[in-house]
Design a protein around this motif. Structure first.
Motif, PDB file in Angstrom:
ATOM      1  N   UNK A  49      -1.228  -4.685  -5.673  1.00 26.89           N
ATOM      2  CA  UNK A  49       0.153  -4.676  -5.182  1.00 26.89           C
ATOM      3  C   UNK A  49       0.205  -5.035  -3.697  1.00 26.89           C
ATOM      4  N   UNK A  50       0.967  -6.064  -3.316  1.00 24.16           N
ATOM      5  CA  UNK A  50       1.015  -6.478  -1.912  1.00 24.16           C
ATOM      6  C   UNK A  50       1.610  -5.440  -0.971  1.00 24.16           C
ATOM      7  N   UNK A  51       2.306  -4.421  -1.489  1.00 30.01           N
ATOM      8  CA  UNK A  51       2.871  -3.406  -0.591  1.00 30.01           C
ATOM      9  C   UNK A  51       1.780  -2.593   0.088  1.00 30.01           C
ATOM     10  N   UNK A  52       0.530  -2.702  -0.383  1.00 30.77           N
ATOM     11  CA  UNK A  52      -0.576  -2.009   0.267  1.00 30.77           C
ATOM     12  C   UNK A  52      -0.902  -2.595   1.634  1.00 30.77           C
ATOM     13  N   UNK A  53      -0.365  -3.761   1.924  1.00 31.66           N
ATOM     14  CA  UNK A  53      -0.526  -4.361   3.251  1.00 31.66           C
ATOM     15  C   UNK A  53       0.710  -4.030   4.076  1.00 31.66           C
ATOM     16  N   UNK A  54       0.588  -3.178   5.106  1.00 28.43           N
ATOM     17  CA  UNK A  54       1.768  -2.779   5.891  1.00 28.43           C
ATOM     18  C   UNK A  54       2.423  -3.925   6.639  1.00 28.43           C
ATOM     19  N   UNK A  55       1.733  -5.058   6.748  1.00 30.00           N
ATOM     20  CA  UNK A  55       2.303  -6.213   7.442  1.00 30.00           C
ATOM     21  C   UNK A  55       2.920  -7.226   6.481  1.00 30.00           C
ATOM     22  N   UNK A  56       2.949  -6.904   5.188  1.00 27.29           N
ATOM     23  CA  UNK A  56       3.449  -7.848   4.193  1.00 27.29           C
ATOM     24  C   UNK A  56       4.969  -7.880   4.151  1.00 27.29           C
ATOM     25  N   UNK A  57       5.501  -8.985   3.662  1.00 27.89           N
ATOM     26  CA  UNK A  57       6.948  -9.110   3.477  1.00 27.89           C
ATOM     27  C   UNK A  57       7.441  -8.105   2.442  1.00 27.89           C
ATOM     28  N   UNK A  58       6.585  -7.794   1.466  1.00 29.69           N
ATOM     29  CA  UNK A  58       6.967  -6.839   0.427  1.00 29.69           C
ATOM     30  C   UNK A  58       7.133  -5.431   1.010  1.00 29.69           C
TER      31      UNK A  58
ATOM     32  N   UNK B  17       3.352   0.799  -9.576  1.00 22.45           N
ATOM     33  CA  UNK B  17       2.070   0.174  -9.890  1.00 22.45           C
ATOM     34  C   UNK B  17       1.982  -1.268  -9.403  1.00 22.45           C
ATOM     35  N   UNK B  18       2.898  -2.124  -9.850  1.00 23.08           N
ATOM     36  CA  UNK B  18       2.813  -3.543  -9.476  1.00 23.08           C
ATOM     37  C   UNK B  18       4.123  -4.035  -8.871  1.00 23.08           C
ATOM     38  N   UNK B  19       4.018  -5.099  -8.102  1.00 28.22           N
ATOM     39  CA  UNK B  19       5.194  -5.721  -7.500  1.00 28.22           C
ATOM     40  C   UNK B  19       5.889  -6.624  -8.503  1.00 28.22           C
ATOM     41  N   UNK B  20       5.116  -7.421  -9.252  1.00 27.50           N
ATOM     42  CA  UNK B  20       5.673  -8.310 -10.271  1.00 27.50           C
ATOM     43  C   UNK B  20       5.048  -7.998 -11.629  1.00 27.50           C
ATOM     44  N   UNK B  21       5.719  -8.437 -12.679  1.00 27.97           N
ATOM     45  CA  UNK B  21       5.246  -8.155 -14.030  1.00 27.97           C
ATOM     46  C   UNK B  21       3.936  -8.876 -14.330  1.00 27.97           C
ATOM     47  N   UNK B  22       3.741 -10.085 -13.767  1.00 29.30           N
ATOM     48  CA  UNK B  22       2.545 -10.881 -14.053  1.00 29.30           C
ATOM     49  C   UNK B  22       1.480 -10.767 -12.974  1.00 29.30           C
ATOM     50  N   UNK B  23       1.581  -9.762 -12.157  1.00 31.31           N
ATOM     51  CA  UNK B  23       0.702  -9.609 -10.993  1.00 31.31           C
ATOM     52  C   UNK B  23      -0.781  -9.546 -11.363  1.00 31.31           C
ATOM     53  N   UNK B  24      -1.105  -8.785 -12.404  1.00 32.52           N
ATOM     54  CA  UNK B  24      -2.505  -8.614 -12.774  1.00 32.52           C
ATOM     55  C   UNK B  24      -3.154  -9.941 -13.157  1.00 32.52           C
ATOM     56  N   UNK B  25      -2.420 -10.770 -13.922  1.00 30.85           N
ATOM     57  CA  UNK B  25      -2.992 -12.050 -14.337  1.00 30.85           C
ATOM     58  C   UNK B  25      -3.145 -13.002 -13.156  1.00 30.85           C
ATOM     59  N   UNK B  26      -2.215 -12.966 -12.230  1.00 31.46           N
ATOM     60  CA  UNK B  26      -2.269 -13.877 -11.091  1.00 31.46           C
ATOM     61  C   UNK B  26      -3.344 -13.496 -10.079  1.00 31.46           C
ATOM     62  N   UNK B  27      -3.539 -12.197  -9.871  1.00 27.36           N
ATOM     63  CA  UNK B  27      -4.456 -11.758  -8.820  1.00 27.36           C
ATOM     64  C   UNK B  27      -5.884 -11.593  -9.319  1.00 27.36           C
ATOM     65  N   UNK B  28      -6.060 -10.992 -10.504  1.00 25.44           N
ATOM     66  CA  UNK B  28      -7.423 -10.705 -10.976  1.00 25.44           C
ATOM     67  C   UNK B  28      -7.704 -11.242 -12.379  1.00 25.44           C
TER      68      UNK B  28
ATOM     69  N   UNK C 150      10.649  -3.018   1.314  1.00 25.43           N
ATOM     70  CA  UNK C 150      10.772  -1.602   0.977  1.00 25.43           C
ATOM     71  C   UNK C 150      11.334  -0.806   2.145  1.00 25.43           C
ATOM     72  N   UNK C 151      10.823  -1.072   3.330  1.00 22.59           N
ATOM     73  CA  UNK C 151      11.291  -0.346   4.514  1.00 22.59           C
ATOM     74  C   UNK C 151      12.772  -0.602   4.761  1.00 22.59           C
ATOM     75  N   UNK C 152      13.207  -1.835   4.531  1.00 19.96           N
ATOM     76  CA  UNK C 152      14.625  -2.155   4.718  1.00 19.96           C
ATOM     77  C   UNK C 152      15.498  -1.397   3.722  1.00 19.96           C
ATOM     78  N   UNK C 153      14.949  -1.099   2.551  1.00 21.42           N
ATOM     79  CA  UNK C 153      15.678  -0.344   1.531  1.00 21.42           C
ATOM     80  C   UNK C 153      15.541   1.164   1.719  1.00 21.42           C
ATOM     81  N   UNK C 154      14.686   1.592   2.648  1.00 23.48           N
ATOM     82  CA  UNK C 154      14.463   3.017   2.840  1.00 23.48           C
ATOM     83  C   UNK C 154      13.572   3.636   1.789  1.00 23.48           C
ATOM     84  N   UNK C 155      12.709   2.832   1.166  1.00 18.58           N
ATOM     85  CA  UNK C 155      11.796   3.307   0.126  1.00 18.58           C
ATOM     86  C   UNK C 155      10.404   3.458   0.716  1.00 18.58           C
ATOM     87  N   UNK C 156       9.786   4.612   0.488  1.00 14.69           N
ATOM     88  CA  UNK C 156       8.478   4.922   1.064  1.00 14.69           C
ATOM     89  C   UNK C 156       7.344   4.588   0.094  1.00 14.69           C
TER      90      UNK C 156
END
Length: 304
Positions: free
Chosen positions: A275-284, A223-234, A288-294
């Motif tokens: 979640x920033x992983x929705x951007x394929x060009x993101x560091x996040x 769901x989220x990258x960080x625990x406080x993501x919802x408060x920071x983004x929206x 994931x790709x470096x860890x082999x996680x899809x």
């Protein structure tokens, strides 16, 4: 065994209808169009003809249109969906049942006793359906036994009670019990392999770790990258953990958990629009790709 991801997003989908965060804006205006996602659901079949729908999102009509194996075939009124399994009573997992009210037969639904209670009281979808096609409910076992729905031959699921929150309209929101939320272990009789599926996952204990260790495919809450993501983004008021979702990062986060299972195919589902992983060009995403996680996507095919 065949799993088709019908919807890979969390509640609200991506982009969410009323969200103008940077990523939702990018998805709406062109840069992240290919990353658009509908709300969380999968379909499972052994024979490719009889499908078990796992959760029924508000986007079910479009998901059926987008997946030809679920289209009518033969009878004028028909569907590739033979039965339905609900993992909880959350709005984004059950509201689509109302879109299926035109069925000529009662909807064959497998869920826990706690989920049925919620869907007859706090969010009385089953009572609404009684005026249309009706719902035929079979309770999922919580005693460690698998169930093989008669309607979907060869599909065997083992419900695993999870620690997460019942929805706000549940009478036991503040009294969590086994059966409020379950994950599924899905076995393939042909190959002996298994998949673990849990789009809502708040805590992982030793019992759950053992089930994940036994799986060849792990499809879990992203769901989220960080625990406080919802408060920071929206500007949300609750953390990811308070909503019953283990964040990907932070101490004991989902990435730490998944690092313990390097031999399994690891796939994130239920991705929130923040979640920033929705951007394929993101560091996040690169991490994931470096860890082999899809990162799952609508229409993703998984065979095992």
């Amino acid at each position: 065994m065949h799993i088709r991801v019908l919807g890979s997003a969390a509640g609200g989908g991506f982009p969410q209808w009323n969200c103008d965060s940077p990523r939702c804006r990018a998805a709406r205006r062109g840069r992240l169009v290919s990353e658009r996602r509908s709300q969380s659901s999968i379909a499972v079949s052994q024979d490719g003809h009889h499908w078990l729908l796992v959760n029924v999102s508000p986007d079910i009509r479009q998901q059926i249109l987008d997946n030809t194996m679920l289209h009518p075939s033969g009878a004028v009124r028909s569907s590739g969906i033979a039965a339905i399994a609900l993992m909880d009573s959350q709005i984004d997992h059950v509201t689509g049942l109302l879109m299926m009210r035109e069925s000529d037969e009662p909807l064959s639904i497998y869920c826990t006793k706690r989920t049925e209670e919620d869907l007859r009281t706090g969010f009385p979808i089953f009572e609404m359906l009684s005026h249309y096609c009706r719902a035929s409910v079979t309770h999922l076992p919580l005693d460690g036994h698998s169930i093989e729905p008669d309607e979907t031959p060869g599909v065997r699921i083992l419900p695993i009670p999870l620690t997460s929150k019942a929805p706000p309209y549940s009478r036991h929101r503040q009294d969590p019990r086994p059966g409020d939320n379950v994950g599924f272990v899905i076995d393939s009789p042909d190959t002996g392999k298994r998949a673990f599926y849990a789009p809502g996952l708040g805590e992982i204990d030793d019992r759950l770790s053992a089930w994940m260790a036994s799986a060849d495919i792990i499809m879990v809450d992203g769901t989220t990258w960080t625990d406080d993501e919802m408060s920071k983004v929206v500007g949300g008021k609750k953390t990811s953990r308070q909503m019953g979702h283990l964040p990907l990062t932070g101490e004991g986060g989902m990435l730490d958990v998944l690092a313990d299972y390097p031999l399994a195919r690891r796939i994130l589902v239920h991705i929130n629009n923040t979640n920033p992983v929705l951007d394929p060009e993101s560091a996040e995403r690169a991490r994931l790709e470096a860890m082999g996680i899809e990162v799952s996507y609508d229409g993703m095919d998984i065979r095992f």
